[in-house]
Design a protein around this motif. Structure first.
Motif, mmCIF file in Angstrom:
data_model
loop_
_atom_site.group_PDB
_atom_site.id
_atom_site.type_symbol
_atom_site.label_atom_id
_atom_site.label_comp_id
_atom_site.label_asym_id
_atom_site.label_seq_id
_atom_site.Cartn_x
_atom_site.Cartn_y
_atom_site.Cartn_z
ATOM 1 N N UNK A 15 0.861 -1.172 0.000
ATOM 2 C CA UNK A 15 0.000 0.000 0.000
ATOM 3 C C UNK A 15 0.898 1.222 0.000
ATOM 4 N N UNK A 16 0.685 2.125 -0.937
ATOM 5 C CA UNK A 16 1.493 3.339 -1.047
ATOM 6 C C UNK A 16 0.611 4.525 -0.679
ATOM 7 N N UNK A 17 1.058 5.280 0.322
ATOM 8 C CA UNK A 17 0.298 6.428 0.811
ATOM 9 C C UNK A 17 1.191 7.657 0.741
ATOM 10 N N UNK A 18 0.636 8.764 0.257
ATOM 11 C CA UNK A 18 1.346 10.043 0.156
ATOM 12 C C UNK A 18 2.605 9.966 -0.700
ATOM 13 N N UNK A 19 2.707 8.985 -1.580
ATOM 14 C CA UNK A 19 3.855 8.823 -2.460
ATOM 15 C C UNK A 19 5.181 8.694 -1.719
ATOM 16 N N UNK A 20 5.155 8.502 -0.401
ATOM 17 C CA UNK A 20 6.420 8.352 0.317
ATOM 18 C C UNK A 20 6.373 7.293 1.405
ATOM 19 N N UNK A 21 5.281 6.561 1.485
ATOM 20 C CA UNK A 21 5.185 5.507 2.487
ATOM 21 C C UNK A 21 4.695 4.225 1.837
ATOM 22 N N UNK A 22 5.499 3.194 1.904
ATOM 23 C CA UNK A 22 5.104 1.879 1.406
ATOM 24 C C UNK A 22 4.829 0.999 2.612
ATOM 25 N N UNK A 37 -1.393 -8.998 7.297
ATOM 26 C CA UNK A 37 -2.307 -10.140 7.192
ATOM 27 C C UNK A 37 -2.866 -10.179 5.775
ATOM 28 N N UNK A 38 -3.048 -11.386 5.263
ATOM 29 C CA UNK A 38 -3.697 -11.592 3.976
ATOM 30 C C UNK A 38 -4.844 -12.560 4.225
ATOM 31 N N UNK A 39 -6.054 -12.045 4.153
ATOM 32 C CA UNK A 39 -7.207 -12.871 4.453
ATOM 33 C C UNK A 39 -8.419 -12.329 3.706
ATOM 34 N N UNK A 69 -14.820 -7.588 -0.667
ATOM 35 C CA UNK A 69 -14.040 -8.633 -0.024
ATOM 36 C C UNK A 69 -12.630 -8.126 0.248
ATOM 37 N N UNK A 70 -12.146 -8.335 1.466
ATOM 38 C CA UNK A 70 -10.788 -7.923 1.832
ATOM 39 C C UNK A 70 -9.790 -8.903 1.245
ATOM 40 N N UNK A 71 -8.551 -8.423 1.026
ATOM 41 C CA UNK A 71 -7.482 -9.347 0.691
ATOM 42 C C UNK A 71 -6.173 -9.019 1.372
ATOM 43 N N UNK A 72 -5.926 -7.768 1.782
ATOM 44 C CA UNK A 72 -4.751 -7.471 2.607
ATOM 45 C C UNK A 72 -5.108 -6.455 3.688
ATOM 46 N N UNK A 73 -4.400 -6.561 4.800
ATOM 47 C CA UNK A 73 -4.585 -5.678 5.951
ATOM 48 C C UNK A 73 -3.244 -5.019 6.255
ATOM 49 N N UNK A 74 -3.270 -3.676 6.452
ATOM 50 C CA UNK A 74 -2.036 -2.917 6.654
ATOM 51 C C UNK A 74 -2.176 -2.025 7.885
ATOM 52 N N UNK A 75 -1.094 -1.918 8.678
ATOM 53 C CA UNK A 75 -1.066 -0.966 9.782
ATOM 54 C C UNK A 75 -0.696 0.389 9.213
ATOM 55 N N UNK A 102 -0.558 4.441 10.681
ATOM 56 C CA UNK A 102 -0.714 5.321 11.830
ATOM 57 C C UNK A 102 -1.404 4.518 12.942
ATOM 58 N N UNK A 103 -2.500 5.011 13.473
ATOM 59 C CA UNK A 103 -3.234 4.281 14.517
ATOM 60 C C UNK A 103 -4.381 3.476 13.928
ATOM 61 N N UNK A 104 -4.391 3.300 12.636
ATOM 62 C CA UNK A 104 -5.508 2.659 11.951
ATOM 63 C C UNK A 104 -5.108 1.318 11.348
ATOM 64 N N UNK A 105 -6.129 0.579 10.960
ATOM 65 C CA UNK A 105 -5.940 -0.597 10.122
ATOM 66 C C UNK A 105 -6.552 -0.262 8.773
ATOM 67 N N UNK A 106 -5.747 -0.331 7.731
ATOM 68 C CA UNK A 106 -6.218 -0.081 6.368
ATOM 69 C C UNK A 106 -6.450 -1.434 5.708
ATOM 70 N N UNK A 107 -7.677 -1.670 5.281
ATOM 71 C CA UNK A 107 -8.037 -2.936 4.659
ATOM 72 C C UNK A 107 -8.251 -2.685 3.168
ATOM 73 N N UNK A 108 -7.494 -3.389 2.334
ATOM 74 C CA UNK A 108 -7.656 -3.265 0.888
ATOM 75 C C UNK A 108 -8.721 -4.279 0.474
ATOM 76 N N UNK A 109 -9.763 -3.757 -0.190
ATOM 77 C CA UNK A 109 -10.905 -4.588 -0.584
ATOM 78 C C UNK A 109 -11.155 -4.463 -2.086
ATOM 79 N N UNK A 110 -11.800 -5.490 -2.625
ATOM 80 C CA UNK A 110 -12.206 -5.482 -4.030
ATOM 81 C C UNK A 110 -13.680 -5.847 -4.087
ATOM 82 N N UNK A 111 -14.418 -5.155 -4.959
ATOM 83 C CA UNK A 111 -15.835 -5.459 -5.145
ATOM 84 C C UNK A 111 -15.965 -6.756 -5.941
ATOM 85 N N UNK A 112 -16.820 -7.628 -5.473
ATOM 86 C CA UNK A 112 -17.048 -8.892 -6.155
ATOM 87 C C UNK A 112 -17.786 -8.736 -7.470
#
Length: 164
Positions: free
Chosen positions: A19-26, A31-33, A48-54, A56-66
């Motif tokens: 996950x790339x945020x602000x063009x300076x954080x990878x 977790x992959x679930x 549907x989720x497929x990856x989970x990323x920490x 800041x103080x959040x959990x960013x979940x990358x999802x794709x529409x079925x």
């Protein structure tokens, strides 16, 4: 809590699962679930989720529409309360589009890589040497030399390009 990042810069590398945020954080996944996460805001199909990323103080979940295959990031606070949903663009290879970001791994970047992944390829002494080198501390050259010989294997297994 206030989310502090430019939402228009969200990008995701499918091959590397970064996950790339602000063009300076990878941010590699912790977790992959696959879980059903809700409903797509575009077509009302299931997300549907497929990856989970920490992040800041959040959990960013990358999802794709079925249904429409749209990619979204859903942010959750530490109590797993919904914070927001954001569109994300796909990049082919984060390592090529953000070479400097990956090649200049700092200790915080290394700590974002799951210990189990590092321990799969590197010995405890090699990991210690990489961390010390990235912090600018004294390290045992031989352990770092041995670790560097394994970088390509680590990249092949986990998709991370280390340059320490």
């Amino acid at each position: 809590m206030k989310v502090s990042f430019d939402k228009s810069t969200l990008r995701y590398s499918l091959p590397n699962k970064l996950l790339c945020i602000d063009d300076n954080r990878l941010i590699p996944p912790f977790e992959e679930e696959e879980n059903e996460m809700g409903v797509c805001s575009e077509c009302a199909g299931p997300l549907f989720s497929f990856t989970y990323h920490n992040f800041q103080d959040y959990t960013a979940v990358v999802c794709r529409c079925g249904d429409c295959s749209l990619l979204r990031i859903i942010l959750f606070d530490p109590a797993w309360e919904w914070v927001g949903e954001y569109p994300v663009s796909i990049i082919d290879d984060a390592s090529q589009n953000s070479v400097n970001l990956i090649e200049s791994k700092s200790i915080s970047d290394i700590e974002n890589i799951a210990a189990v992944k590092l321990e799969t390829v590197f010995s405890p002494r090699e990991i210690e040497a990489m961390i010390q080198k990235s912090k600018g501390e004294n390290y045992v050259r031989q352990y770092l030399y041995n670790a560097r010989k394994k970088y390509s294997l680590f990249n092949e297994l986990f998709g991370y390009y280390l340059e320490i």
